[in-house]
Design a protein around this motif. Structure first.
Motif, PDB file in Angstrom:
ATOM      1  N   SER A  90       0.866  -1.173   0.000  1.00  0.00           N
ATOM      2  CA  SER A  90       0.000   0.000   0.000  1.00  0.00           C
ATOM      3  C   SER A  90       0.906   1.227   0.000  1.00  0.00           C
ATOM      4  CB  SER A  90      -0.878  -0.008   1.254  1.00  0.00           C
ATOM      5  OG  SER A  90      -1.688   1.132   1.283  1.00  0.00           O
ATOM      6  N   VAL A  91       0.562   2.195  -0.846  1.00  0.00           N
ATOM      7  CA  VAL A  91       1.375   3.410  -0.928  1.00  0.00           C
ATOM      8  C   VAL A  91       0.491   4.646  -0.840  1.00  0.00           C
ATOM      9  CG1 VAL A  91       3.290   2.413  -2.260  1.00  0.00           C
ATOM     10  CG2 VAL A  91       1.330   3.336  -3.476  1.00  0.00           C
ATOM     11  N   ASP A  92       1.040   5.687  -0.258  1.00  0.00           N
ATOM     12  CA  ASP A  92       0.352   6.981  -0.215  1.00  0.00           C
ATOM     13  C   ASP A  92       0.791   7.771  -1.436  1.00  0.00           C
ATOM     14  OD1 ASP A  92      -1.042   6.610   2.174  1.00  0.00           O
ATOM     15  OD2 ASP A  92       0.699   7.196   3.364  1.00  0.00           O
ATOM     16  N   VAL A  93      -0.152   8.056  -2.330  1.00  0.00           N
ATOM     17  CA  VAL A  93       0.154   8.837  -3.526  1.00  0.00           C
ATOM     18  C   VAL A  93      -0.854   9.964  -3.669  1.00  0.00           C
ATOM     19  CG1 VAL A  93       1.303   6.979  -4.804  1.00  0.00           C
ATOM     20  CG2 VAL A  93      -1.154   7.248  -5.006  1.00  0.00           C
ATOM     21  N   SER A  94      -0.388  11.054  -4.222  1.00  0.00           N
ATOM     22  CA  SER A  94      -1.261  12.211  -4.429  1.00  0.00           C
ATOM     23  C   SER A  94      -2.061  12.024  -5.710  1.00  0.00           C
ATOM     24  CB  SER A  94      -0.418  13.488  -4.534  1.00  0.00           C
ATOM     25  OG  SER A  94       0.329  13.466  -5.740  1.00  0.00           O
ATOM     26  N   ILE A  95      -3.075  12.847  -5.869  1.00  0.00           N
ATOM     27  CA  ILE A  95      -3.882  12.798  -7.084  1.00  0.00           C
ATOM     28  C   ILE A  95      -3.008  13.152  -8.292  1.00  0.00           C
ATOM     29  CG2 ILE A  95      -4.747  15.174  -6.951  1.00  0.00           C
ATOM     30  CD1 ILE A  95      -7.505  13.999  -7.877  1.00  0.00           C
ATOM     31  N   HIS A  96      -2.039  14.015  -8.093  1.00  0.00           N
ATOM     32  CA  HIS A  96      -1.116  14.385  -9.177  1.00  0.00           C
ATOM     33  C   HIS A  96      -0.299  13.161  -9.615  1.00  0.00           C
ATOM     34  CE1 HIS A  96       1.605  16.744 -11.607  1.00  0.00           C
ATOM     35  NE2 HIS A  96       2.633  16.246 -10.939  1.00  0.00           N
ATOM     36  N   GLU A  97       0.169  12.377  -8.659  1.00  0.00           N
ATOM     37  CA  GLU A  97       0.935  11.165  -8.991  1.00  0.00           C
ATOM     38  C   GLU A  97       0.061  10.142  -9.710  1.00  0.00           C
ATOM     39  OE1 GLU A  97       4.216  10.570  -5.544  1.00  0.00           O
ATOM     40  OE2 GLU A  97       2.141  10.875  -4.836  1.00  0.00           O
ATOM     41  N   VAL A  98      -1.197  10.047  -9.313  1.00  0.00           N
ATOM     42  CA  VAL A  98      -2.122   9.133  -9.985  1.00  0.00           C
ATOM     43  C   VAL A  98      -2.360   9.606 -11.413  1.00  0.00           C
ATOM     44  CG1 VAL A  98      -4.488   8.227  -9.993  1.00  0.00           C
ATOM     45  CG2 VAL A  98      -3.198   8.329  -7.852  1.00  0.00           C
ATOM     46  N   ARG A  99      -2.537  10.898 -11.607  1.00  0.00           N
ATOM     47  CA  ARG A  99      -2.723  11.439 -12.965  1.00  0.00           C
ATOM     48  C   ARG A  99      -1.526  11.108 -13.850  1.00  0.00           C
ATOM     49  NH1 ARG A  99      -5.037  16.677 -10.381  1.00  0.00           N
ATOM     50  NH2 ARG A  99      -7.265  16.303 -10.607  1.00  0.00           N
ATOM     51  N   LYS A 100      -0.323  11.287 -13.315  1.00  0.00           N
ATOM     52  CA  LYS A 100       0.891  10.972 -14.075  1.00  0.00           C
ATOM     53  C   LYS A 100       0.950   9.486 -14.411  1.00  0.00           C
ATOM     54  CE  LYS A 100       4.858  12.568 -12.884  1.00  0.00           C
ATOM     55  NZ  LYS A 100       6.037  13.012 -12.122  1.00  0.00           N
ATOM     56  N   ALA A 101       0.572   8.643 -13.454  1.00  0.00           N
ATOM     57  CA  ALA A 101       0.595   7.191 -13.684  1.00  0.00           C
ATOM     58  C   ALA A 101      -0.411   6.804 -14.767  1.00  0.00           C
ATOM     59  CB  ALA A 101       0.300   6.444 -12.383  1.00  0.00           C
ATOM     60  N   ILE A 159       3.422   0.952 -12.074  1.00  0.00           N
ATOM     61  CA  ILE A 159       3.874   2.323 -12.325  1.00  0.00           C
ATOM     62  C   ILE A 159       4.000   3.094 -11.020  1.00  0.00           C
ATOM     63  CG2 ILE A 159       3.304   4.516 -13.478  1.00  0.00           C
ATOM     64  CD1 ILE A 159       1.729   2.750 -15.548  1.00  0.00           C
ATOM     65  N   LEU A 160       3.025   2.890 -10.122  1.00  0.00           N
ATOM     66  CA  LEU A 160       3.012   3.615  -8.848  1.00  0.00           C
ATOM     67  C   LEU A 160       3.905   2.974  -7.782  1.00  0.00           C
ATOM     68  CD1 LEU A 160      -0.815   4.355  -8.644  1.00  0.00           C
ATOM     69  CD2 LEU A 160       1.007   6.040  -8.986  1.00  0.00           C
ATOM     70  N   GLY A 161       4.305   1.744  -8.010  1.00  0.00           N
ATOM     71  CA  GLY A 161       5.117   1.036  -7.015  1.00  0.00           C
ATOM     72  C   GLY A 161       4.287   0.477  -5.881  1.00  0.00           C
ATOM     73  N   GLY A 162       2.979   0.391  -6.076  1.00  0.00           N
ATOM     74  CA  GLY A 162       2.102  -0.156  -5.053  1.00  0.00           C
ATOM     75  C   GLY A 162       0.652   0.188  -5.333  1.00  0.00           C
ATOM     76  N   ILE A 163      -0.188  -0.211  -4.407  1.00  0.00           N
ATOM     77  CA  ILE A 163      -1.622   0.045  -4.484  1.00  0.00           C
ATOM     78  C   ILE A 163      -1.923   1.281  -3.632  1.00  0.00           C
ATOM     79  CG2 ILE A 163      -3.935  -0.861  -3.974  1.00  0.00           C
ATOM     80  CD1 ILE A 163      -2.550  -2.505  -6.116  1.00  0.00           C
ATOM     81  N   PRO A 164      -2.479   2.338  -4.233  1.00  0.00           N
ATOM     82  CA  PRO A 164      -2.779   3.542  -3.452  1.00  0.00           C
ATOM     83  C   PRO A 164      -3.701   3.249  -2.262  1.00  0.00           C
ATOM     84  CG  PRO A 164      -2.891   4.039  -5.768  1.00  0.00           C
ATOM     85  CD  PRO A 164      -2.757   2.544  -5.660  1.00  0.00           C
ATOM     86  N   SER A 165      -3.412   3.903  -1.164  1.00  0.00           N
ATOM     87  CA  SER A 165      -4.217   3.723   0.046  1.00  0.00           C
ATOM     88  C   SER A 165      -5.547   4.463  -0.062  1.00  0.00           C
ATOM     89  CB  SER A 165      -3.445   4.196   1.273  1.00  0.00           C
ATOM     90  OG  SER A 165      -3.032   5.539   1.107  1.00  0.00           O
ATOM     91  N   LYS A 166      -5.614   5.474  -0.928  1.00  0.00           N
ATOM     92  CA  LYS A 166      -6.850   6.218  -1.149  1.00  0.00           C
ATOM     93  C   LYS A 166      -7.460   5.781  -2.474  1.00  0.00           C
ATOM     94  CE  LYS A 166      -6.571  10.697  -0.636  1.00  0.00           C
ATOM     95  NZ  LYS A 166      -6.070  12.083  -0.657  1.00  0.00           N
ATOM     96  N   THR A 167      -8.781   5.853  -2.552  1.00  0.00           N
ATOM     97  CA  THR A 167      -9.468   5.516  -3.789  1.00  0.00           C
ATOM     98  C   THR A 167      -9.680   6.777  -4.614  1.00  0.00           C
ATOM     99  OG1 THR A 167     -10.611   3.721  -2.658  1.00  0.00           O
ATOM    100  CG2 THR A 167     -11.528   4.419  -4.762  1.00  0.00           C
ATOM    101  N   TYR A 168      -9.344   6.677  -5.887  1.00  0.00           N
ATOM    102  CA  TYR A 168      -9.552   7.765  -6.825  1.00  0.00           C
ATOM    103  C   TYR A 168     -10.548   7.305  -7.885  1.00  0.00           C
ATOM    104  CZ  TYR A 168      -5.519  10.040  -4.713  1.00  0.00           C
ATOM    105  OH  TYR A 168      -4.659  10.635  -3.824  1.00  0.00           O
ATOM    106  N   TYR A 169     -11.258   8.260  -8.452  1.00  0.00           N
ATOM    107  CA  TYR A 169     -12.314   7.978  -9.421  1.00  0.00           C
ATOM    108  C   TYR A 169     -12.031   8.747 -10.705  1.00  0.00           C
ATOM    109  CZ  TYR A 169     -14.551   6.089  -5.333  1.00  0.00           C
ATOM    110  OH  TYR A 169     -14.815   5.345  -4.214  1.00  0.00           O
ATOM    111  N   MET A 170     -12.466   8.180 -11.840  1.00  0.00           N
ATOM    112  CA  MET A 170     -12.149   8.782 -13.125  1.00  0.00           C
ATOM    113  C   MET A 170     -13.360   8.772 -14.047  1.00  0.00           C
ATOM    114  SD  MET A 170      -8.942   7.658 -15.418  1.00  0.00           S
ATOM    115  CE  MET A 170      -8.501   8.422 -16.936  1.00  0.00           C
TER     116      MET A 170
END
Length: 150
Positions: free
Chosen positions: A15-26, A58-69
């Protein structure tokens, strides 16, 4: 005799902590790597959440927060805004159908921000609900929740 293939063990990611910006880049990196004819929408689950199994390498893990698209505009949202992509998708499809039929976007007359005219979409049968948020139409025809500059 039956021949069985060995199943590859599913790689476990932390589990990794990633920002919405990092998710967008991924998502952009993932999209750039797709084969011709394969679309970014394969990342989006039915509830509009992102499929992290595909983004984990790409992210090096599964984000701890859920993002929607949004499946239509590819905008990404955090948990507290998870209804917005569903609304955008429905309104974008309605706007596209309206423009196809009437050759003009369904805008509120004289609105300097190009707000979507929900009443018109509902009156013409393209939309079956009135969103509680304002959506706007960019010059490229895409619907957004972001109020444009004048």
């Amino acid at each position: 005799m039956f021949m069985f293939r060995k199943r590859k063990a599913k790689k476990q990611y932390p589990s990794v902590d990633v920002s919405i910006h990092e998710v967008r880049k991924a998502v952009m990196t993932f999209s750039d790597r797709l084969a011709k004819g394969v679309f970014t929408t394969i990342l989006i689950k039915d509830d509009n959440s992102l499929d992290y199994e595909q983004l984990a390498p790409i992210l090096g893990g599964i984000p701890s927060k859920t993002y929607y698209m949004s499946k239509e505009t590819f905008d990404i949202f955090e948990e507290e805004e998870k209804e917005i992509p569903r609304i955008i998708d429905k309104v974008q499809r309605a706007v596209d159908a309206f423009v196809k039929e009437f050759k003009t976007p369904p805008l509120i007359k004289y609105d300097p921000y190009f707000r979507v005219n929900y009443y018109l979409l509902m009156q013409e049968g393209f939309l079956d609900f009135r969103p509680e948020i304002s959506l706007y139409i960019h010059e490229d025809g895409m619907v957004t929740h972001k109020k444009p500059d004048k």
